[in-house]
Design a protein around this motif. Structure first.
Motif, PDB file in Angstrom:
ATOM      1  N   CYS A 264     -19.086  11.956  32.258  1.00 33.74           N
ATOM      2  CA  CYS A 264     -19.857  12.914  33.065  1.00 33.74           C
ATOM      3  C   CYS A 264     -18.931  13.884  33.787  1.00 33.74           C
ATOM      4  N   ARG A 265     -17.862  13.365  34.341  1.00 36.76           N
ATOM      5  CA  ARG A 265     -16.926  14.260  35.036  1.00 36.76           C
ATOM      6  C   ARG A 265     -16.267  15.225  34.049  1.00 36.76           C
ATOM      7  N   ALA A 266     -15.926  14.714  32.855  1.00 38.00           N
ATOM      8  CA  ALA A 266     -15.335  15.582  31.839  1.00 38.00           C
ATOM      9  C   ALA A 266     -16.290  16.692  31.428  1.00 38.00           C
ATOM     10  N   ALA A 267     -17.594  16.445  31.555  1.00 36.10           N
ATOM     11  CA  ALA A 267     -18.602  17.448  31.224  1.00 36.10           C
ATOM     12  C   ALA A 267     -18.853  18.422  32.372  1.00 36.10           C
ATOM     13  N   GLY A 268     -18.129  18.237  33.476  1.00 39.67           N
ATOM     14  CA  GLY A 268     -18.258  19.145  34.608  1.00 39.67           C
ATOM     15  C   GLY A 268     -19.368  18.781  35.573  1.00 39.67           C
ATOM     16  N   LEU A 269     -19.891  17.564  35.491  1.00 37.01           N
ATOM     17  CA  LEU A 269     -20.982  17.157  36.366  1.00 37.01           C
ATOM     18  C   LEU A 269     -20.440  16.668  37.700  1.00 37.01           C
ATOM     19  N   ARG A 270     -21.210  16.864  38.754  1.00 34.74           N
ATOM     20  CA  ARG A 270     -20.725  16.544  40.090  1.00 34.74           C
ATOM     21  C   ARG A 270     -21.022  15.100  40.490  1.00 34.74           C
ATOM     22  N   SER A 271     -21.976  14.453  39.796  1.00 38.90           N
ATOM     23  CA  SER A 271     -22.339  13.086  40.146  1.00 38.90           C
ATOM     24  C   SER A 271     -23.081  12.439  38.978  1.00 38.90           C
ATOM     25  N   CYS A 272     -23.305  11.138  39.109  1.00 40.78           N
ATOM     26  CA  CYS A 272     -24.074  10.397  38.102  1.00 40.78           C
ATOM     27  C   CYS A 272     -25.000   9.443  38.832  1.00 40.78           C
ATOM     28  N   THR A 273     -26.221   9.301  38.336  1.00 38.37           N
ATOM     29  CA  THR A 273     -27.229   8.491  39.000  1.00 38.37           C
ATOM     30  C   THR A 273     -27.832   7.468  38.043  1.00 38.37           C
ATOM     31  N   LEU A 274     -28.501   6.489  38.615  1.00 29.50           N
ATOM     32  CA  LEU A 274     -29.293   5.525  37.838  1.00 29.50           C
ATOM     33  C   LEU A 274     -30.270   4.834  38.772  1.00 29.50           C
ATOM     34  N   TRP A 275     -31.318   4.261  38.167  1.00 28.12           N
ATOM     35  CA  TRP A 275     -32.299   3.465  38.904  1.00 28.12           C
ATOM     36  C   TRP A 275     -32.087   1.985  38.588  1.00 28.12           C
ATOM     37  N   THR A 276     -32.285   1.144  39.577  1.00 28.71           N
ATOM     38  CA  THR A 276     -32.376  -0.298  39.347  1.00 28.71           C
ATOM     39  C   THR A 276     -33.430  -0.839  40.297  1.00 28.71           C
ATOM     40  N   HIS A 277     -33.884  -2.071  40.066  1.00 31.22           N
ATOM     41  CA  HIS A 277     -34.840  -2.637  41.024  1.00 31.22           C
ATOM     42  C   HIS A 277     -34.532  -4.095  41.303  1.00 31.22           C
ATOM     43  N   SER A 278     -35.163  -4.608  42.344  1.00 26.88           N
ATOM     44  CA  SER A 278     -34.773  -5.890  42.921  1.00 26.88           C
ATOM     45  C   SER A 278     -34.956  -7.057  41.969  1.00 26.88           C
ATOM     46  N   ALA A 279     -35.829  -6.943  40.980  1.00 30.57           N
ATOM     47  CA  ALA A 279     -36.038  -8.054  40.051  1.00 30.57           C
ATOM     48  C   ALA A 279     -34.844  -8.271  39.124  1.00 30.57           C
TER      49      ALA A 279
END
Length: 305
Positions: A264-279
């Motif tokens: 992602c950084r190599a692609a010039g993106l400033r951050s990376c995100t994801l979702w997770t949940h408590s289960a």
């Protein structure tokens, strides 16, 4: 099929997947911007919803148009459910009307329990669902990592080799499907058949194969991080992280995340995100990988008589 009881001047009809997708995406993105300041739902995500196994767009979806003909709201239901109301049309009873339609349709289908994911910061939606008997179950978190600094790639765990996903390779697609469905069997309600799973991931137009590392042990796929491109956001997104249960607690998931962050950084993106949940019990993994919680949602459920 039940009829929605709407405020005066509003009309409703089912979605036409071939014709309504652009207007629907615009509605969903407008609602996202009003809540978070950015839009993250791409057309592929909506196509995947409409292609859910068991969902009939002609019976299980609803578009609501305002008196001027513009799209004001939408809803769908198929065990899970969701609805959005355009910010300019809130406070007029559309949300409550859609919720009544959702419950009526679910009962008509024989659904025993409805589930909806609601952002905790959307106080009006949370209050509406609570007032209609929905109760919280699990918590979901959106996590993010800043990519201001270079991301180092340490050696892979012992016995593990890593390469990126081969786009449109049936072997990688099938192996990733088996791995992720096996890994999530412990907490998901049902296994997805390949076509439904692929529509959410590797066959999605925004699938980023070059940011999706795969981990192998003796030629066997044992881990995967499947990433998406989120156009116009400046961020990368990890749709799925999965490690075979026999290979957990060896640092594989964290190593795969490093590969995705690096790409992602190599692609010039400033951050990376994801979702997770408590289960899933994976929150600590992501925190140790340098991610922080950006905001949370709650899965609200209601048993239907």
């Amino acid at each position: 099929m039940p009829q929605a009881e709407l405020p005066a001047g509003y009309t409703a009809r089912p979605i036409d997947p071939a014709a309504d997708l652009p207007a629907l995406q615009d509605l969903v993105n407008t609602c996202e911007r009003a809540l978070d300041g950015t839009a993250t739902t791409d057309a592929g995500a909506l196509v995947a919803i409409l292609a859910r196994a068991g969902l009939d767009p002609a019976a299980d979806t609803l578009l609501v148009h305002a008196p001027d003909g513009r799209l004001a709201a939408w809803a769908w239901t198929d065990r899970r459910t969701d609805a959005d109301v355009h910010p300019q049309h809130r406070g007029r009873g559309l949300g409550a009307a859609l919720l009544r339609w959702i419950e009526d349709r679910a009962r008509e289908q024989g659904t025993a329990e409805l589930a909806q994911i609601v952002p905790d910061r959307d106080e009006a939606a949370v209050a509406l669902l609570h007032a209609h008997g929905f109760r919280p179950t699990v918590t979901s978190w959106l996590l993010a990592v800043d990519l201001d600094e270079p991301v180092e790639l340490p050696p892979a765990p012992d016995g593990i080799t890593v390469r990126t996903f081969r786009a449109a390779d049936p072997a990688d697609e099938q192996a990733a499907h088996r791995l992720t469905e096996d890994a999530f069997d412990e907490w998901q309600q049902r296994r997805k058949e390949f076509d439904e799973w692929a529509a959410h991931t590797v066959r999605r137009p925004t699938f980023a194969a070059d940011r999706s590392p795969l981990a192998f042990a003796d030629g066997r796929l044992v881990g995967a991080a499947l990433a998406l491109d989120l156009p116009d956001t400046g961020e990368g997104y990890v749709e799925t992280v999965a490690v075979h249960r026999d290979f957990r607690h060896r640092g594989i998931a964290r190593h795969l995340l490093r590969h995705t962050f690096h790409a992602c950084r190599a692609a010039g993106l400033r951050s990376c995100t994801l979702w997770t949940h408590s289960a899933t019990g994976a929150l600590d993994l992501y925190l140790k990988a340098g991610m922080t919680v950006r905001h949370s949602s709650t899965v609200l459920k209601k048993a239907l008589r």
